[in-house]
Design an enzyme around this catalytic site. Structure first.
Site, short mmCIF file in Angstrom:
data_model
loop_
_atom_site.label_atom_id
_atom_site.label_comp_id
_atom_site.label_asym_id
_atom_site.label_seq_id
_atom_site.Cartn_x
_atom_site.Cartn_y
_atom_site.Cartn_z
N HIS A 57 0.85 -1.19 0.00
CA HIS A 57 0.00 0.00 0.00
C HIS A 57 0.89 1.24 0.00
O HIS A 57 2.05 1.18 0.44
CB HIS A 57 -0.90 0.03 1.23
CG HIS A 57 -1.94 -1.04 1.25
ND1 HIS A 57 -3.00 -1.00 2.13
CD2 HIS A 57 -2.11 -2.16 0.50
CE1 HIS A 57 -3.77 -2.06 1.93
NE2 HIS A 57 -3.24 -2.78 0.94
N GLU A 60 1.03 3.82 1.88
CA GLU A 60 1.57 4.17 3.20
C GLU A 60 2.74 3.26 3.57
O GLU A 60 3.76 3.73 4.11
CB GLU A 60 0.50 4.03 4.29
CG GLU A 60 -0.73 4.88 4.07
CD GLU A 60 -1.86 4.14 3.37
OE1 GLU A 60 -3.02 4.35 3.76
OE2 GLU A 60 -1.60 3.35 2.44
N CYS A 113 -6.00 1.80 5.91
CA CYS A 113 -6.63 0.55 6.34
C CYS A 113 -6.04 0.15 7.70
O CYS A 113 -5.08 0.77 8.17
CB CYS A 113 -6.38 -0.54 5.29
SG CYS A 113 -4.67 -1.14 5.26
N CYS A 164 -2.20 -0.50 7.58
CA CYS A 164 -1.40 0.72 7.46
C CYS A 164 -1.47 1.56 8.73
O CYS A 164 -0.47 2.15 9.14
CB CYS A 164 -1.85 1.51 6.24
SG CYS A 164 -1.44 0.67 4.68
#
Length: 152
Positions: free
Chosen positions: A53, A55, A83, A86
């Site tokens: 992701h 992040e 999410c 993260c």
């Protein structure tokens, strides 16, 4: 008094680049003392890595370039609410401030769902600022998924 400078425009650039790669358009930027330390977008498909992701990408990059596991002086700008995975990484990295654009009612982990930073086992809670650049981030996501539906 210091003037606030948002780096959400840079995160949106990364989100657009992610969309061009066929990734869900999420971008992130880590800033320390007004300097961009890391910037990237989602790369889960490109890298065949469900943890890639935006992040996670910038946290990994910033930690590697700075040679440390804690980013306690860092600001993280991300176009979509992180999410749970993260959010946990943000907490573990001790990021000082989180700025995010669009809320994520389906998969968010900050203000939605499990609310990771409110959990009693969370070791660090960053300052959280939601809705920064929300319009642009939400529009980019809506267009991406609308295009996917019409292409199917």
């Amino acid at each position: 008094m210091t003037k606030f400078t948002s780096y959400m425009d840079v995160a949106l650039e990364e989100a657009r680049a992610a969309a061009e790669r066929g990734e869900v358009p999420v971008g992130a930027v880590i800033v320390i003392d007004g300097e961009i330390v890391a910037r990237d977008g989602n790369r889960t498909r490109e890298l065949n890595d469900p943890t890639a992701h935006a992040e996670m990408q910038v946290i990994r990059s910033a930690c590697a370039s700075l040679g440390k596991e804690r980013l306690s002086e860092a600001d993280l700008y991300v176009t979509l609410e992180p999410c749970p995975m993260c959010a946990a990484a943000i907490s573990n990295a001790r990021i000082a401030r989180l700025y995010y654009g669009a809320s994520d009612p389906k998969s968010g982990g900050v203000e939605q769902g499990p609310r990771i930073f409110s959990h009693p086992q969370c070791h660090h809670k960053p300052e959280v600022y939601e809705g920064v650049g929300e319009g642009g981030a939400a529009e980019l996501l809506k267009k991406f998924f609308a295009d996917k539906r019409t292409a199917s």
